[in-house]
Scaffold this active site. Structure first.
Site, mmCIF file in Angstrom:
data_model
loop_
_atom_site.group_PDB
_atom_site.id
_atom_site.type_symbol
_atom_site.label_atom_id
_atom_site.label_comp_id
_atom_site.label_asym_id
_atom_site.label_seq_id
_atom_site.Cartn_x
_atom_site.Cartn_y
_atom_site.Cartn_z
ATOM 1 N N SER A 181 -4.792 13.907 -5.581
ATOM 2 C CA SER A 181 -4.658 14.744 -6.777
ATOM 3 C C SER A 181 -5.169 13.988 -7.992
ATOM 4 O O SER A 181 -4.657 12.919 -8.333
ATOM 5 C CB SER A 181 -3.187 15.135 -6.992
ATOM 6 O OG SER A 181 -2.972 15.625 -8.299
ATOM 7 N N CYS A 204 13.305 26.715 0.879
ATOM 8 C CA CYS A 204 13.261 25.383 1.489
ATOM 9 C C CYS A 204 14.648 24.739 1.510
ATOM 10 O O CYS A 204 15.011 24.061 2.477
ATOM 11 C CB CYS A 204 12.268 24.490 0.749
ATOM 12 S SG CYS A 204 10.534 24.910 1.066
ATOM 13 N N GLY A 238 -0.249 8.165 -0.581
ATOM 14 C CA GLY A 238 0.323 9.383 -1.156
ATOM 15 C C GLY A 238 1.289 9.017 -2.268
ATOM 16 O O GLY A 238 2.476 9.338 -2.218
ATOM 17 N N CYS A 239 0.781 8.366 -3.300
ATOM 18 C CA CYS A 239 1.634 7.714 -4.307
ATOM 19 C C CYS A 239 2.194 8.665 -5.350
ATOM 20 O O CYS A 239 2.977 8.249 -6.211
ATOM 21 C CB CYS A 239 0.866 6.596 -4.992
ATOM 22 S SG CYS A 239 -0.544 7.182 -5.978
ATOM 23 N N THR A 263 -3.937 8.747 -3.814
ATOM 24 C CA THR A 263 -3.548 10.142 -3.910
ATOM 25 C C THR A 263 -4.782 11.019 -3.741
ATOM 26 O O THR A 263 -5.910 10.533 -3.861
ATOM 27 C CB THR A 263 -2.875 10.440 -5.266
ATOM 28 O OG1 THR A 263 -2.543 11.831 -5.354
ATOM 29 C CG2 THR A 263 -3.785 10.080 -6.435
ATOM 30 N N LEU A 302 0.855 -1.182 0.000
ATOM 31 C CA LEU A 302 0.000 0.000 0.000
ATOM 32 C C LEU A 302 0.892 1.233 0.000
ATOM 33 O O LEU A 302 1.738 1.402 0.877
ATOM 34 C CB LEU A 302 -0.905 0.015 1.238
ATOM 35 C CG LEU A 302 -1.681 1.313 1.497
ATOM 36 C CD1 LEU A 302 -2.646 1.609 0.354
ATOM 37 C CD2 LEU A 302 -2.410 1.249 2.840
ATOM 38 N N ASP A 303 0.703 2.117 -0.984
ATOM 39 C CA ASP A 303 1.479 3.357 -1.108
ATOM 40 C C ASP A 303 0.543 4.529 -0.824
ATOM 41 O O ASP A 303 -0.261 4.922 -1.674
ATOM 42 C CB ASP A 303 2.070 3.447 -2.513
ATOM 43 C CG ASP A 303 2.978 4.651 -2.704
ATOM 44 O OD1 ASP A 303 3.102 5.462 -1.770
ATOM 45 O OD2 ASP A 303 3.560 4.790 -3.804
#
Length: 386
Positions: free
Chosen positions: A199, A354, A175-176, A197, A172-173
């Site tokens: 998105s 960043c 936020g892939c 995801t 299981l990923d």
């Protein structure tokens, strides 16, 4: 980004609090060094004194100030804890932000897709230009890498090795992204993958990338998942979970991971606990985000999961962000057809500020490995050499 040739504001007109902050960080006003600030518009002063880091970032977007090497200037400011000075000037702003985070669940299920729509759906053309061929939007592993592509491939393989992936397992990923890790794990390690995801653009891209592989990509919030998986991974997503949702997040991991499974969490971390997200980042880049401190993670693990490994390679994010910035600048002649100059300055400020954050070691990059207490086999930590 080159320094403008616009007329400079007389350094004597800079308010003393700002002048002192710059001086203490070794930054000269209108100086000749690559980290020296060039001031073009006096409106900068009120923006910073009234709105702190938000005002500084917006003033850069407006072209009111420039610097040949933005990341080095911001590094000097952060190393000298200049952010604490600006917080003191804008106490009410930070109090309101902190109150908002305490009162409102900024990452509630009804708000879960906001960051996808605001940031990750910005445009696949931008991210294709900025990232490596697999479009991995998280810190690379540079210890033995010569370039961005190698750094990301080494990171992906390190994740798979830490998870001890075996052919036929279900991964299981959470936020892939654009499916790079799912593709890599399926093709190199022979596992089945469910990637999720928030998105829609990422989902479409990832499905196309992984067509023909045992990979499913779904647009779903982690709290709505069902089933069990041999291994679970989450790369660059925990920053969007939010402190109020840590219990639900780790409860979901407990529920979704098989008794003998492993979970790898790859996340940005902070040197210390913060009450609110930087207002510029929250407004323009990652709405509703929250960078965890070590204690904020640890306090939610009691009685839930066994922490097997905690690996920090935060300085590698500095190199990753600078490489992304170089890629965007090199691609700008093409990208400018879809993005204006203000967006370019916003994106430059995001990436290089960043980079300074990690260079100053205010930001960390952690990979943590967890298991159930019932897991029968001993876990041995690994730091692969490539």
């Amino acid at each position: 980004m080159k320094t403008s040739t616009f007329e400079l504001v007389d350094a004597q007109r800079v308010p003393k609090p700002i002048a002192d902050m710059l001086h203490n960080a070794g930054i000269r006003i209108n100086g000749s060094a690559s980290h020296d600030i060039q001031i073009h518009d006096e409106r900068l002063f009120n923006a910073v004194l009234s709105h702190g880091s938000l005002g500084l970032g917006e003033a850069y977007m407006n072209g009111w100030w420039q610097v040949p090497q933005l990341d080095e200037m911001m590094f000097r400011l952060m190393r000298n804890n200049a952010d604490e000075h600006t917080k003191a000037w804008t106490k009410m702003q930070w109090l309101m932000l902190a109150l908002r985070e305490k009162v409102i669940n900024l990452q509630a299920p009804t708000r879960a897709f906001q960051v996808g729509e605001h940031h990750y759906d910005t445009g696949n053309d931008l991210f294709e230009a900025m990232l490596d061929p697999l479009m991995i939007y998280s810190c690379g592993y540079w210890e033995h890498a010569q370039n961005l592509e190698e750094a990301q491939l080494h990171k992906l393989d390190m994740i798979c090795q830490k998870l001890q992936l075996q052919s036929g397992e279900k991964l299981l990923d959470i936020g892939c992204g654009w499916g790079g890790l799912a593709w890599y794990a399926a093709t190199r390690y022979g596992v089945q993958v469910l990637g999720i995801t928030v998105s829609s653009q990422q989902q479409q891209y990832a499905r196309a990338r992984c067509a023909g592989l045992p990979v499913e990509i779904e647009l779903i919030d982690y709290r709505d998942l069902q089933g069990q998986f041999d291994k679970v991974v989450s790369v660059g997503m925990f920053e969007h979970v939010g402190l109020k949702n840590y219990p639900a997040y780790f409860d979901a991991i407990q529920r979704l991971m098989k008794p003998d499974g492993l979970f790898l969490l790859h996340t940005i971390g902070g040197f210390d606990k913060t009450d609110a997200t930087d207002p510029w980042i929250d407004k323009y880049i990652f709405p509703n985000g929250k960078i965890p401190s070590p204690g904020e993670i640890a306090e939610h693990l009691d009685g839930k999961l066994v922490l097997e490994d905690w690996h920090n390679f935060g300085t590698d994010y500095d190199k990753t962000l600078v490489a992304w910035h170089v890629n965007v600048e090199n691609a700008w002649p093409v990208l400018k057809a879809n993005y204006d100059e203000r967006f370019r300055r916003m994106w430059t400020y995001y990436l290089l500020t960043c980079a300074a954050y990690f260079r100053a070691r205010k930001g960390m990059l952690w990979q943590l490995v967890f298991s159930h207490r019932e897991r029968p086999s001993v876990y041995r930590s690994t730091r692969p050499r490539f």
